[in-house]
Design an enzyme around this catalytic site. Structure first.
Site, PDB file in Angstrom:
ATOM      1  N   LYS A  46      -3.261  -3.743  -4.768  1.00  0.00           N
ATOM      2  CA  LYS A  46      -4.640  -3.803  -4.362  1.00  0.00           C
ATOM      3  C   LYS A  46      -5.515  -2.911  -5.224  1.00  0.00           C
ATOM      4  O   LYS A  46      -6.743  -2.993  -5.181  1.00  0.00           O
ATOM      5  CB  LYS A  46      -4.753  -3.315  -2.909  1.00  0.00           C
ATOM      6  CG  LYS A  46      -3.925  -4.077  -1.922  1.00  0.00           C
ATOM      7  CD  LYS A  46      -4.048  -3.398  -0.526  1.00  0.00           C
ATOM      8  CE  LYS A  46      -3.074  -3.951   0.462  1.00  0.00           C
ATOM      9  NZ  LYS A  46      -3.051  -3.143   1.711  1.00  0.00           N
ATOM     10  N   GLU A 102      -4.575  -3.478 -14.489  1.00  0.00           N
ATOM     11  CA  GLU A 102      -3.906  -2.482 -13.630  1.00  0.00           C
ATOM     12  C   GLU A 102      -4.824  -1.295 -13.368  1.00  0.00           C
ATOM     13  O   GLU A 102      -5.694  -0.980 -14.185  1.00  0.00           O
ATOM     14  CB  GLU A 102      -2.655  -1.965 -14.347  1.00  0.00           C
ATOM     15  CG  GLU A 102      -1.351  -2.534 -13.830  1.00  0.00           C
ATOM     16  CD  GLU A 102      -0.914  -1.945 -12.482  1.00  0.00           C
ATOM     17  OE1 GLU A 102      -1.757  -1.482 -11.690  1.00  0.00           O
ATOM     18  OE2 GLU A 102       0.296  -1.956 -12.219  1.00  0.00           O
ATOM     19  N   ASP A 103      -4.604  -0.625 -12.265  1.00  0.00           N
ATOM     20  CA  ASP A 103      -5.343   0.601 -11.990  1.00  0.00           C
ATOM     21  C   ASP A 103      -4.762   1.780 -12.772  1.00  0.00           C
ATOM     22  O   ASP A 103      -5.488   2.558 -13.364  1.00  0.00           O
ATOM     23  CB  ASP A 103      -5.368   0.911 -10.481  1.00  0.00           C
ATOM     24  CG  ASP A 103      -3.989   0.863  -9.823  1.00  0.00           C
ATOM     25  OD1 ASP A 103      -2.965   0.657 -10.535  1.00  0.00           O
ATOM     26  OD2 ASP A 103      -3.924   1.035  -8.594  1.00  0.00           O
ATOM     27  N   ASP A 106       2.033   4.658 -14.372  1.00  0.00           N
ATOM     28  CA  ASP A 106       2.672   5.918 -14.006  1.00  0.00           C
ATOM     29  C   ASP A 106       4.047   5.970 -14.681  1.00  0.00           C
ATOM     30  O   ASP A 106       4.141   6.347 -15.843  1.00  0.00           O
ATOM     31  CB  ASP A 106       2.736   5.963 -12.470  1.00  0.00           C
ATOM     32  CG  ASP A 106       3.224   7.269 -11.912  1.00  0.00           C
ATOM     33  OD1 ASP A 106       2.990   8.311 -12.529  1.00  0.00           O
ATOM     34  OD2 ASP A 106       3.840   7.259 -10.832  1.00  0.00           O
ATOM     35  N   PHE A 155      -1.395  13.337  -8.801  1.00  0.00           N
ATOM     36  CA  PHE A 155      -1.710  12.195  -7.949  1.00  0.00           C
ATOM     37  C   PHE A 155      -3.214  12.066  -7.769  1.00  0.00           C
ATOM     38  O   PHE A 155      -3.883  12.995  -7.316  1.00  0.00           O
ATOM     39  CB  PHE A 155      -1.025  12.338  -6.593  1.00  0.00           C
ATOM     40  CG  PHE A 155      -1.056  11.071  -5.799  1.00  0.00           C
ATOM     41  CD1 PHE A 155      -0.129  10.063  -6.053  1.00  0.00           C
ATOM     42  CD2 PHE A 155      -2.014  10.860  -4.826  1.00  0.00           C
ATOM     43  CE1 PHE A 155      -0.149   8.881  -5.345  1.00  0.00           C
ATOM     44  CE2 PHE A 155      -2.060   9.670  -4.100  1.00  0.00           C
ATOM     45  CZ  PHE A 155      -1.118   8.681  -4.364  1.00  0.00           C
ATOM     46  N   ASP A 162      -5.281   4.549  -3.958  1.00  0.00           N
ATOM     47  CA  ASP A 162      -5.215   5.001  -2.564  1.00  0.00           C
ATOM     48  C   ASP A 162      -4.165   6.079  -2.352  1.00  0.00           C
ATOM     49  O   ASP A 162      -3.278   6.304  -3.173  1.00  0.00           O
ATOM     50  CB  ASP A 162      -4.854   3.824  -1.650  1.00  0.00           C
ATOM     51  CG  ASP A 162      -3.394   3.429  -1.762  1.00  0.00           C
ATOM     52  OD1 ASP A 162      -2.914   3.242  -2.901  1.00  0.00           O
ATOM     53  OD2 ASP A 162      -2.708   3.362  -0.721  1.00  0.00           O
ATOM     54  N   ARG A 168      -9.755   4.201  -1.427  1.00  0.00           N
ATOM     55  CA  ARG A 168      -9.968   3.154  -2.444  1.00  0.00           C
ATOM     56  C   ARG A 168     -11.454   2.925  -2.712  1.00  0.00           C
ATOM     57  O   ARG A 168     -11.850   2.475  -3.782  1.00  0.00           O
ATOM     58  CB  ARG A 168      -9.362   1.820  -1.980  1.00  0.00           C
ATOM     59  CG  ARG A 168      -7.846   1.807  -1.865  1.00  0.00           C
ATOM     60  CD  ARG A 168      -7.369   0.367  -1.708  1.00  0.00           C
ATOM     61  NE  ARG A 168      -6.000   0.252  -1.219  1.00  0.00           N
ATOM     62  CZ  ARG A 168      -4.919   0.294  -1.984  1.00  0.00           C
ATOM     63  NH1 ARG A 168      -5.042   0.511  -3.288  1.00  0.00           N
ATOM     64  NH2 ARG A 168      -3.714   0.151  -1.473  1.00  0.00           N
TER      65      ARG A 168
HETATM   66  P1  IMP Z   1       4.581   2.725 -11.924  1.00  0.00           P
HETATM   67  O1  IMP Z   1       5.435   1.504 -11.675  1.00  0.00           O
HETATM   68  O2  IMP Z   1       5.339   4.000 -11.683  1.00  0.00           O
HETATM   69  O3  IMP Z   1       3.920   2.743 -13.268  1.00  0.00           O
HETATM   70  O4  IMP Z   1       3.526   2.773 -10.773  1.00  0.00           O
HETATM   71  C1  IMP Z   1       2.419   2.041 -10.775  1.00  0.00           C
HETATM   72  C2  IMP Z   1       1.795   1.998  -9.403  1.00  0.00           C
HETATM   73  O5  IMP Z   1       2.013   3.184  -8.623  1.00  0.00           O
HETATM   74  C3  IMP Z   1       0.306   1.914  -9.593  1.00  0.00           C
HETATM   75  O6  IMP Z   1      -0.095   0.588  -9.805  1.00  0.00           O
HETATM   76  C4  IMP Z   1      -0.221   2.525  -8.326  1.00  0.00           C
HETATM   77  O7  IMP Z   1      -0.289   1.542  -7.332  1.00  0.00           O
HETATM   78  C5  IMP Z   1       0.819   3.570  -7.957  1.00  0.00           C
HETATM   79  N1  IMP Z   1       0.408   4.922  -8.425  1.00  0.00           N
HETATM   80  C6  IMP Z   1       0.923   5.620  -9.443  1.00  0.00           C
HETATM   81  N2  IMP Z   1       0.309   6.806  -9.608  1.00  0.00           N
HETATM   82  C7  IMP Z   1      -0.644   6.856  -8.652  1.00  0.00           C
HETATM   83  C8  IMP Z   1      -1.643   7.851  -8.284  1.00  0.00           C
HETATM   84  O8  IMP Z   1      -1.796   8.926  -8.892  1.00  0.00           O
HETATM   85  N3  IMP Z   1      -2.435   7.521  -7.245  1.00  0.00           N
HETATM   86  C9  IMP Z   1      -2.340   6.361  -6.551  1.00  0.00           C
HETATM   87  N4  IMP Z   1      -1.427   5.409  -6.865  1.00  0.00           N
HETATM   88  C10 IMP Z   1      -0.584   5.656  -7.895  1.00  0.00           C
HETATM   89 MG    MG Z   2      -1.209  -0.698  -8.920  1.00  0.00          MG
END
Ligand code: IMP
Ligand code: MG
Length: 179
Positions: A46, A102-103, A106, A155, A162, A168
């Site tokens: 989302k 993507e937002d 990570d 974070f 969120d 959000r």
């Molecule tokens: P990844 O698979 O570890 O790259 O994670 C990606 C997803 O984790 C993102 O699309 C977010 O939904 C969530 N995420 C990672 N870091 C944060 C953060 O600092 N705040 C909120 N959501 C996060």
């Molecule tokens: Mg995401």
């Protein structure tokens, strides 16, 4: 019931004006790179919602928008089924110029999986645009062709991101300070 006064303070990391300016730059760069070709944005729900809405309006010309939703299982060691599709896109992306929106990147797990899955659907091109990137958190190397901002390994919330579904709707990106 929660009250406004119960909402913790958010320390601003990237303010609204800076985000809006950068999103406009990204939109202009994307349009310049693709010329007058049509684009398909695939937003990752989302967290993508404010970003994809602003970005799509910053890219002129033919842009279609669709969405996917996935759940990631961080920390699990088995390499199969770690990223599960909860919602797939409807638009046929075969032969299309696709941009995953993507937002935040990570660990890179979600995006690495998405790139792999979407590339099997034979798009003409496949690139990624992410508002935020945490390079220090990376476990899975994955290319991100268009990036808004690099941030420290902390974070963050706001502008789609969120913490337990809250924040959000905040128009900036910040860190929950807890007081
Ligand atoms: P990844 O698979 O570890 O790259 O994670 C990606 C997803 O984790 C993102 O699309 C977010 O939904 C969530 N995420 C990672 N870091 C944060 C953060 O600092 N705040 C909120 N959501 C996060
Ligand atoms: Mg995401």
């Amino acid at each position: 019931m929660d009250t406004l006064s119960a909402v913790p303070k958010i320390e601003v990391l990237i303010d609204e004006e800076t985000i809006q300016e950068r999103v406009k730059q990204l939109g202009a760069k994307i349009r310049a790179d693709y010329g007058d070709e049509s684009l398909v944005f695939i937003g990752v729900l989302k967290g993508c919602v404010p970003f994809i809405a602003d970005l799509a309006r910053a890219v002129s010309g033919h842009v279609e928008m669709d969405y996917i939703q996935v759940s990631s299982w961080h920390g699990q060691r088995n390499s199969t089924g770690i990223v599960q599709f909860k919602k797939d896109h409807d638009i046929d992306i075969q032969g299309r110029n696709v941009l995953i929106v993507e937002d935040i990147v990570d660990t890179g797990l979600t995006l690495a999986h998405l790139r792999q899955v979407l590339s099997t659907r034979n798009p003409k091109s496949l690139r990624v645009v992410s508002l935020l990137n945490k390079p220090e958190a990376r476990l899975h190397e994955v290319p991100v062709e268009y990036l808004g901002f690099e941030i420290p390994n902390t974070f963050v919330v706001g502008y789609g991101l969120d913490d337990g579904e809250m924040y959000r709707n905040i128009p900036f990106v910040g860190v929950v300070t807890g007081d």
